[in-house]
Design an enzyme around this catalytic site. Structure first.
Site, PDB file in Angstrom:
ATOM      1  N   HIS A   1       3.258   7.063  -6.944  1.00  0.00           N
ATOM      2  CA  HIS A   1       2.575   8.295  -7.359  1.00  0.00           C
ATOM      3  C   HIS A   1       3.567   9.464  -7.345  1.00  0.00           C
ATOM      4  O   HIS A   1       3.517  10.353  -8.216  1.00  0.00           O
ATOM      5  CB  HIS A   1       1.411   8.559  -6.408  1.00  0.00           C
ATOM      6  CG  HIS A   1       0.261   9.292  -7.025  1.00  0.00           C
ATOM      7  ND1 HIS A   1      -0.945   9.430  -6.387  1.00  0.00           N
ATOM      8  CD2 HIS A   1       0.123   9.952  -8.197  1.00  0.00           C
ATOM      9  CE1 HIS A   1      -1.774  10.127  -7.150  1.00  0.00           C
ATOM     10  NE2 HIS A   1      -1.141  10.471  -8.245  1.00  0.00           N
TER      11      HIS A   1
ATOM     12  N   HIS B   1       1.634   4.462  -2.887  1.00  0.00           N
ATOM     13  CA  HIS B   1       1.713   5.918  -2.748  1.00  0.00           C
ATOM     14  C   HIS B   1       3.051   6.427  -3.293  1.00  0.00           C
ATOM     15  O   HIS B   1       3.107   7.467  -3.966  1.00  0.00           O
ATOM     16  CB  HIS B   1       1.611   6.327  -1.279  1.00  0.00           C
ATOM     17  CG  HIS B   1       0.217   6.345  -0.728  1.00  0.00           C
ATOM     18  ND1 HIS B   1      -0.817   7.013  -1.336  1.00  0.00           N
ATOM     19  CD2 HIS B   1      -0.304   5.793   0.402  1.00  0.00           C
ATOM     20  CE1 HIS B   1      -1.923   6.875  -0.613  1.00  0.00           C
ATOM     21  NE2 HIS B   1      -1.637   6.133   0.447  1.00  0.00           N
TER      22      HIS B   1
ATOM     23  N   HIS C   1       0.831  -1.210   0.000  1.00  0.00           N
ATOM     24  CA  HIS C   1       0.000   0.000   0.000  1.00  0.00           C
ATOM     25  C   HIS C   1       0.865   1.259   0.000  1.00  0.00           C
ATOM     26  O   HIS C   1       0.673   2.160  -0.845  1.00  0.00           O
ATOM     27  CB  HIS C   1      -0.913  -0.017   1.221  1.00  0.00           C
ATOM     28  CG  HIS C   1      -1.800   1.174   1.351  1.00  0.00           C
ATOM     29  ND1 HIS C   1      -3.138   1.143   1.020  1.00  0.00           N
ATOM     30  CD2 HIS C   1      -1.556   2.453   1.782  1.00  0.00           C
ATOM     31  CE1 HIS C   1      -3.668   2.332   1.220  1.00  0.00           C
ATOM     32  NE2 HIS C   1      -2.737   3.144   1.695  1.00  0.00           N
ATOM     33  N   GLU C   2       1.793   1.336   0.930  1.00  0.00           N
ATOM     34  CA  GLU C   2       2.598   2.551   1.043  1.00  0.00           C
ATOM     35  C   GLU C   2       3.518   2.719  -0.167  1.00  0.00           C
ATOM     36  O   GLU C   2       3.771   3.851  -0.595  1.00  0.00           O
ATOM     37  CB  GLU C   2       3.405   2.547   2.344  1.00  0.00           C
ATOM     38  CG  GLU C   2       2.562   2.526   3.609  1.00  0.00           C
ATOM     39  CD  GLU C   2       1.515   3.628   3.674  1.00  0.00           C
ATOM     40  OE1 GLU C   2       1.707   4.683   3.037  1.00  0.00           O
ATOM     41  OE2 GLU C   2       0.485   3.429   4.347  1.00  0.00           O
TER      42      GLU C   2
END
Length: 674
Positions: free
Chosen positions: A473, A470, A466-467
């Site tokens: 991005h 990010h 998940h991290e």
């Protein structure tokens, strides 16, 4: 002033954390703040007619030194807090709020931005976008209010900065100070790796034996395995008492008065700007747009999740009674019996998987995925960072530097709980441009001894993916202006890349390549892999209900008149939902940091689920090609979303990728609730 705070000289432009001292921050902050104020004053007082270059572009770089000082400071305050840094936070917060108020409500700046915006149609798309956003942000900050309104808005912002800082520090105090000793005769049922982690936590605090702390990677598996019911209750009550005044910090860490004042001030702020309430103000700029649209989505999912949770509750209650325990299933029982049921129903024991899910193996998986999808290459980078176990990597593509990535993965008493992605610097193309320096922070249980492998649970591995989603991005951002770089997007769009990345963790192709036994190198056996994946959906009712409870309470807090007693409002919402008694909110109000440690997720905790609707549909775009690594789909994802930051409205970016808006069906199917 220590020049390392504004002109970083470490490898690949990293800060030299080994040369920075806590005493450096105050003078650096004073100087950088004064420089930022002078830069904005020069823009506001410019006698030349306003244009894009002398107003909007100039505002983009006015805070450069201040941002660099604060990025280092707040990184350290989150990962390695101490008394000096907490005192600095309390000093900086109101001063930053006052500065922000002066800039965002300066009528001279507002007039200049309005003049540029009036002619924005002639600007290139990115320039037009940041001009529109600048005008929107100044208007929403209160620049269009009369003098009395601007003065009151500044007071509100300053007070909110103090309150949210104190809220954060209260929770951290309770998390840092609480330890529950566990006697040797109470270790029944606990897996060996957990006992080792509990002993390591005790040693880290100078204690003998083993302890439970409020680190999620420690307390959740304790609640899943501890057979001593009284001990589970003690641990659970301490975990859920953080910030309530009944935790380790006592009345000194009671956040409830702070919450009531925060809610009242947010409501007043919204009404000053002409909105009915804070939820209406906050959601205006999000994809959801209105509270009704948020409630519609959450309600669609709630019905299915509650039905599944109630069915599970009956089954788990029967198991409790089989153990000779009379009475209802309690919140401190759920995880234990859910884990037992999962093991029975799927013939699955998480301990069997642990040797295959090491931190290094899962890092290899996320890096390999980034290479297969986006062509990224990772090389370890030796650099002085803030702790010996923090690591850094150079990220390149076709030989060109794309970013620096820093990973801080292990829990420590001084680290804020949870997991997050931040940046020391963002990508932009101003002047010579700059590449992003991205930081992922987690709170995994460290290995028993330095050099030993660190074992992750399946949930830990999901957090890692998940991290890093990010992080991509930021890494793939390709815009001109810093204000729209990377994750500078609508709050209910920002979780799309992170939650999309999680999908690959569930793919056999990824697990078969990277989930290897730490000693033998053997591949995770296919039958064990499949049982793990099936078991992962077994708790969908519980996890969805606890999340939705928090999201709906958050929304209710910010709609209508503010609650004078937040706990009464919380109880009213949960009673109205007829939520299962044994499933409390994922984040109870006194430690709901997403919502009360700042404004980012206030009236916005729903955004994880809003993004999940899209991430399920986005992964389906890969699956529909027959290749979950399909190069054309990955290229389209990068070109339409990951590289674009906030350069266009979120719904436009999504439609450019997928061609239509998504529905909720893929989400329900993905959670096993369809």
């Amino acid at each position: 002033m220590n020049p390392q705070l504004t002109r970083w000289t470490g490898p690949e432009g990293l800060p030299r954390f080994d040369l920075i001292r806590d005493t450096d921050f105050a003078p650096a902050f004073d100087r950088a703040l004064a420089a930022a104020e002078a830069a904005h004053e020069a823009i506001a007082a410019n006698p030349d007619a306003p244009d894009f270059a002398n107003t909007i572009a100039a505002m983009e770089v006015a805070d450069e030194d201040l941002n660099r000082v604060l990025s280092v400071f707040y990184t350290l305050a989150g990962v390695d807090s101490n008394d000096a840094r907490q005192a600095l936070q309390r000093d900086f917060a109101p001063r930053l709020a006052e500065y922000g108020s002066r800039i965002s409500m300066d009528p001279r700046l507002y007039a200049r931005v309005r003049a540029v915006a009036a002619a924005a149609d002639a600007l290139p798309p990115e320039d037009r976008r940041i001009t529109e956003l600048a005008l929107r942000d100044l208007t929403r900050a209160g620049a269009g209010l009369d003098a009395a309104g601007r003065a009151r808005m500044a007071e509100i912002r300053a007070r909110l900065a103090v309150l949210t800082t104190q809220f954060t520090q209260n929770v951290l105090t309770d998390e840092r100070d609480y330890v529950l000793p566990v006697a040797d005769d109470a270790l029944a049922g606990l897996p060996d790796w957990l006992v080792r982690a509990m002993r390591a936590a005790a040693r880290e605090r100078g204690l003998a034996g083993q302890v439970v702390t409020l680190n999620r990677s420690l307390i959740v598996p304790f609640l899943e395995h501890a057979q001593d019911r009284a001990l589970r209750e003690t641990a659970f009550r301490a975990w859920t008492a953080r910030g309530s005044g009944s935790g380790a910090g006592g009345q000194a860490t009671d956040n409830l008065p702070l919450v009531a004042e925060i809610l009242a001030l947010r409501h007043e702020r919204a009404q000053l700007l002409g909105y009915a309430d804070f939820a209406s103000y906050k959601l205006e700029t999000q994809m959801a747009a209105t509270p009704d649209r948020v409630r519609d989505l959450l309600s669609q999912v709630w019905t299915a999740a509650r039905a599944r949770a109630l069915s599970d509750q009956e089954r788990l209650t029967a198991m409790l009674h089989e153990d000779g325990v009379n009475g209802p299933l309690e919140a401190w029982d759920w995880r234990l019996y859910a884990e037992r049921h999962r093991a029975r129903a799927h013939d699955f024991d998480a301990d069997d998987v642990a040797p295959y899910l090491t931190l290094d193996a899962m890092l290899g998986a996320v890096f390999d995925l980034a290479h297969r999808l986006f062509g990224l290459e990772f090389q370890p980078l030796e650099a002085p960072l803030w702790a010996p176990d923090v690591r850094a990597w150079r990220i390149t593509r076709d030989g060109a530097l794309m970013a620096i990535f820093v990973g801080d993965y292990f829990a420590r008493p001084s680290k804020r709980s949870g997991a997050w992605c931040s940046s020391l610097q963002v990508q932009h193309k101003i002047g010579d441009g700059q590449r992003p320096i991205v930081v992922n922070v987690c709170n995994f249980t460290p290995p028993d001894q330095p050099g030993d492998p660190a074992f992750l649970s399946r949930d830990d591995a999901r957090t890692l993916f998940h991290e890093f989603g990010h992080a991509t991005h930021h890494i793939l951002s390709d815009v001109t202006w810093p204000s729209i770089s990377g994750t500078s997007v609508a709050q209910d769009f920002v979780e799309l890349p992170s939650q999309l990345y999680e999908h690959w963790l569930e793919q056999p192709a990824v697990l078969d390549a990277h989930a290897r036994h730490h000693e033998t190198g053997a591949v995770l056996p296919a039958d064990l892999r499949d049982r793990m994946l099936a078991a992962g959906k077994a708790g969908a009712g519980f996890s969805t209900v606890e999340y939705l409870e928090s999201a709906l309470v958050d929304l209710a807090f910010h709609e209508g008149a503010p609650a004078t007693d937040p706990m009464v409002r919380q109880a009213e919402v949960l009673d109205g939902l007829e939520a299962p008694d044994a499933i409390p909110m994922r984040h109870a109000t006194p430690h709901f940091a997403h919502v009360f440690a700042g404004d980012s997720y206030a009236a916005g905790y729903y955004s994880y689920m809003w993004s999940e609707v899209m991430d399920a549909d986005a992964f389906a775009a890969f699956a529909e090609t027959g290749d979950i690594f399909d190069p054309a789909t990955a290229r389209r994802l990068e070109e339409t979303i990951l590289s674009k930051g906030g350069s266009a409205p979120a719904d436009q970016l999504w439609i450019a990728f997928r061609g239509r808006m998504p529905g909720v069906d893929a989400l329900l199917k993905g959670r096993g609730l369809a």
